[in-house]
Write a protein that holds these residues in place. Sequence first.
Motif, PDB file in Angstrom:
ATOM      1  N   SER A 188      16.466  -2.175   8.793  1.00 21.27           N
ATOM      2  CA  SER A 188      16.967  -1.300   9.851  1.00 21.27           C
ATOM      3  C   SER A 188      18.290  -0.663   9.457  1.00 21.27           C
ATOM      4  O   SER A 188      18.513   0.524   9.677  1.00 21.27           O
ATOM      5  CB  SER A 188      17.162  -2.084  11.146  1.00 21.27           C
ATOM      6  OG  SER A 188      15.951  -2.646  11.560  1.00 21.27           O
ATOM      7  N   LEU A 189      19.169  -1.452   8.874  1.00 21.96           N
ATOM      8  CA  LEU A 189      20.465  -0.929   8.461  1.00 21.96           C
ATOM      9  C   LEU A 189      20.345   0.055   7.308  1.00 21.96           C
ATOM     10  O   LEU A 189      21.040   1.065   7.267  1.00 21.96           O
ATOM     11  CB  LEU A 189      21.398  -2.079   8.091  1.00 21.96           C
ATOM     12  CG  LEU A 189      21.782  -3.014   9.235  1.00 21.96           C
ATOM     13  CD1 LEU A 189      22.606  -4.171   8.714  1.00 21.96           C
ATOM     14  CD2 LEU A 189      22.520  -2.268  10.322  1.00 21.96           C
TER      15      LEU A 189
ATOM     16  N   VAL B 129      15.975 -15.302   8.279  1.00 17.03           N
ATOM     17  CA  VAL B 129      15.087 -14.480   9.103  1.00 17.03           C
ATOM     18  C   VAL B 129      15.857 -13.304   9.696  1.00 17.03           C
ATOM     19  O   VAL B 129      15.386 -12.165   9.708  1.00 17.03           O
ATOM     20  CB  VAL B 129      14.429 -15.332  10.221  1.00 17.03           C
ATOM     21  CG1 VAL B 129      13.737 -14.454  11.240  1.00 17.03           C
ATOM     22  CG2 VAL B 129      13.465 -16.336   9.612  1.00 17.03           C
ATOM     23  N   LEU B 130      17.055 -13.563  10.169  1.00 21.66           N
ATOM     24  CA  LEU B 130      17.888 -12.517  10.739  1.00 21.66           C
ATOM     25  C   LEU B 130      18.229 -11.455   9.688  1.00 21.66           C
ATOM     26  O   LEU B 130      18.160 -10.256   9.955  1.00 21.66           O
ATOM     27  CB  LEU B 130      19.164 -13.127  11.314  1.00 21.66           C
ATOM     28  CG  LEU B 130      20.082 -12.187  12.075  1.00 21.66           C
ATOM     29  CD1 LEU B 130      19.359 -11.603  13.278  1.00 21.66           C
ATOM     30  CD2 LEU B 130      21.330 -12.924  12.521  1.00 21.66           C
ATOM     31  N   ALA B 131      18.548 -11.890   8.490  1.00 19.85           N
ATOM     32  CA  ALA B 131      18.879 -10.958   7.410  1.00 19.85           C
ATOM     33  C   ALA B 131      17.672 -10.099   7.044  1.00 19.85           C
ATOM     34  O   ALA B 131      17.783  -8.881   6.884  1.00 19.85           O
ATOM     35  CB  ALA B 131      19.379 -11.724   6.195  1.00 19.85           C
ATOM     36  N   PHE B 132      16.506 -10.713   6.914  1.00 18.72           N
ATOM     37  CA  PHE B 132      15.299  -9.956   6.566  1.00 18.72           C
ATOM     38  C   PHE B 132      14.891  -8.994   7.681  1.00 18.72           C
ATOM     39  O   PHE B 132      14.228  -8.001   7.438  1.00 18.72           O
ATOM     40  CB  PHE B 132      14.140 -10.912   6.237  1.00 18.72           C
ATOM     41  CG  PHE B 132      14.261 -11.539   4.883  1.00 18.72           C
ATOM     42  CD1 PHE B 132      14.347 -10.772   3.741  1.00 18.72           C
ATOM     43  CD2 PHE B 132      14.308 -12.912   4.753  1.00 18.72           C
ATOM     44  CE1 PHE B 132      14.455 -11.346   2.487  1.00 18.72           C
ATOM     45  CE2 PHE B 132      14.417 -13.515   3.511  1.00 18.72           C
ATOM     46  CZ  PHE B 132      14.493 -12.732   2.369  1.00 18.72           C
TER      47      PHE B 132
END
Length: 55
Positions: free
Chosen positions: A17-18, A9-12
């Motif tokens: 954004s990055l 979830v954090l990666a998605f």
Amino acid sequence: MKPASLLAVLAFTLVPSLSAAAGCRGERIDQTAASCEPGMVWDSAKGTCVEKPTS
């Protein structure tokens, strides 16, 4: 929530954004806007206003 799910979830969440932030670092286009006095024209080679040639 399992650690693997939390990381996914954090990666998605962070990847878009990055990648958007990385796209903002692209090359800038240098443009010059000039307003010359009457009888003058913009000389892009010199980067200044010069007298309008008459013939």
